[in-house]
Design a protein around this motif. Structure first.
Motif, short mmCIF file in Angstrom:
data_model
loop_
_atom_site.label_atom_id
_atom_site.label_comp_id
_atom_site.label_asym_id
_atom_site.label_seq_id
_atom_site.Cartn_x
_atom_site.Cartn_y
_atom_site.Cartn_z
N LEU A 142 -27.02 30.57 9.34
CA LEU A 142 -26.31 31.59 8.59
C LEU A 142 -27.10 31.98 7.34
CD1 LEU A 142 -22.61 30.31 8.67
CD2 LEU A 142 -23.69 31.99 10.17
N VAL B 158 -20.79 34.18 12.36
CA VAL B 158 -19.91 33.48 11.42
C VAL B 158 -18.68 32.93 12.15
CG1 VAL B 158 -18.36 33.81 9.46
CG2 VAL B 158 -20.66 34.75 9.39
N SER B 159 -18.13 33.72 13.04
CA SER B 159 -16.95 33.27 13.80
C SER B 159 -17.28 32.04 14.63
CB SER B 159 -16.44 34.40 14.69
OG SER B 159 -16.07 35.53 13.93
N LEU C 287 -20.95 39.01 12.17
CA LEU C 287 -19.54 38.64 12.30
C LEU C 287 -19.34 37.65 13.43
CD1 LEU C 287 -16.63 39.23 11.31
CD2 LEU C 287 -16.53 41.03 13.03
N GLU D 217 -18.35 41.14 -0.36
CA GLU D 217 -19.03 40.63 0.83
C GLU D 217 -18.50 39.23 1.18
OE1 GLU D 217 -23.50 39.49 2.55
OE2 GLU D 217 -23.22 40.03 0.44
N ILE E 199 -20.07 44.03 7.07
CA ILE E 199 -20.63 42.97 7.91
C ILE E 199 -21.06 43.55 9.25
CG2 ILE E 199 -20.19 40.74 9.00
CD1 ILE E 199 -18.00 40.26 6.96
N VAL F 1 -12.41 36.50 7.63
CA VAL F 1 -12.66 36.17 9.04
C VAL F 1 -12.41 34.69 9.30
CG1 VAL F 1 -14.45 36.04 10.83
CG2 VAL F 1 -14.31 38.05 9.34
N TYR G 127 -16.24 37.80 4.67
CA TYR G 127 -16.50 36.62 5.49
C TYR G 127 -15.34 35.63 5.40
CZ TYR G 127 -21.39 38.02 6.12
OH TYR G 127 -22.54 38.69 6.47
N LEU H 267 -18.52 29.76 4.30
CA LEU H 267 -18.06 28.84 5.34
C LEU H 267 -17.81 27.45 4.76
CD1 LEU H 267 -17.53 28.17 8.36
CD2 LEU H 267 -19.97 27.60 8.53
N THR I 17 -15.43 46.28 4.94
CA THR I 17 -16.58 45.38 4.88
C THR I 17 -17.78 45.99 5.59
OG1 THR I 17 -17.31 43.11 5.21
CG2 THR I 17 -16.09 44.11 7.01
N PRO J 291 -22.72 34.03 3.84
CA PRO J 291 -21.78 33.48 4.84
C PRO J 291 -21.85 31.96 4.92
CG PRO J 291 -23.59 34.66 5.91
CD PRO J 291 -23.65 35.00 4.46
#
Length: 293
Positions: free
Chosen positions: A236, A66-67, A63, A119, A58, A126, A123, A244, A56, A240
């Motif tokens: 975001l 997004v987490s 990252l 992509e 990212i 993760v 995401y 999500l 990836t 992403p």
């Protein structure tokens, strides 16, 4: 019309593969779901996760964002589901975990891949890993009272996630022959998980359908709203953000039923949630995608 066709192109392969598994069982053919699930969760899915993270693009800051957004979204979902269960006077041990944890593996990963390419898959992996760790700790504790750190460490997908993240952060790559091998193993994961989802739904014997319908509608609305709010709060980017929302909004996972049976919760009630929420997702996931694509 173009938007409708685009959404259908994304969701049709997902539900058609699940329909193959459903039809396979209804025709009376054998399907050893325990073996296939073990193969997927210990080999093909970890391989998919590792390669997806290693390859990836990212950025580390993206990252992290997004987490954090995923953690916040699941925090909101947990609080909202707790309120729903309490107001509905439902048994906490039976209902709370299935309402929190969606089918981010069987359904979420393929949707992200088909909708947003590699992509999106990066995401989604993760977010899937965060949900899996949460599920194997707090989720197991909810159902059995026995969640522990050792169970998390022993999960191959957790190790694959950490190793893949390391390779991504330091920009390492495995030798080409090894990468090709791992990719081939990982490519089994998505079709195998979707077919298995159809098989599992075909074999479930749900009850309390009316309660399952109301609860599933509330879950879908809550999860979409929580993920949307977290995505906006963390600002975001479009891909992403969409991933999500899709991941958090997935229907009740089949593994919730397996855990309920294993730890002697009300398995039939959870089966009802799995079947109803999965069928409901055929309607609300395309609608959600229409706003995200």
């Amino acid at each position: 019309m173009n938007l409708i066709l685009t959404v259908l192109e994304i969701v049709a392969p997902v539900f058609l593969l699940a329909a193959i598994g459903f039809t396979w069982v209804k025709l009376g053919f054998d399907y050893r779901i325990e073996f296939v699930t073990r193969l997927a969760m210990t080999l093909s899915v970890p391989a998919l996760i590792f390669v997806a993270l290693m390859q990836t693009e990212i950025a580390p800051d993206a990252l992290t964002t997004v987490s954090l957004a995923a953690v916040a979204a699941y925090g909101l979902v947990t609080l909202g589901c707790f309120i729903i269960v309490k107001l509905g006077r439902m048994e906490l041990r039976t209902y709370l975990a299935p309402l929190i944890f969606g089918n981010t593996g069987n359904l979420g990963l393929p949707l992200a891949l088909f909708a947003f390419g590699d992509e999106g898959l990066g995401y989604a992996v993760v977010i899937f890993a965060i949900m899996a760790i949460y599920s194997f700790t707090f989720g197991v504790w909810l159902v059995s009272g026995g969640g522990s750190l050792s169970k998390v460490i022993k999960e191959p997908l957790v190790g694959a996630t950490l190793l893949g993240a390391l390779f991504m952060l330091v920009d390492w790559q495995t030798p080409r022959f090894l990468t090709n091998t791992i990719e081939l193993v990982g490519q089994m994961a998505i079709p195998m998980m979707l077919i298995t989802l159809g098989v599992a739904v075909a074999r479930l014997k749900p009850r309390s359908v009316s309660k399952a319908i109301v609860t599933s509608v509330l879950k879908a609305a809550l999860c979409i709203g929580a993920a949307w709010a977290a995505g906006v709060w963390f600002a975001l980017d479009p891909v992403p953000f969409a991933v999500l929302v899709l991941q958090v909004a997935t229907p009740v996972a089949v593994t919730s039923y397996l855990l309920a049976v294993k730890y002697e919760a009300d398995g039939d009630a959870v089966a009802g949630l799995v079947v109803v929420s999965t069928l409901l997702s055929v309607l609300y996931i395309p609608l959600t995608l229409a706003f995200l694509v």
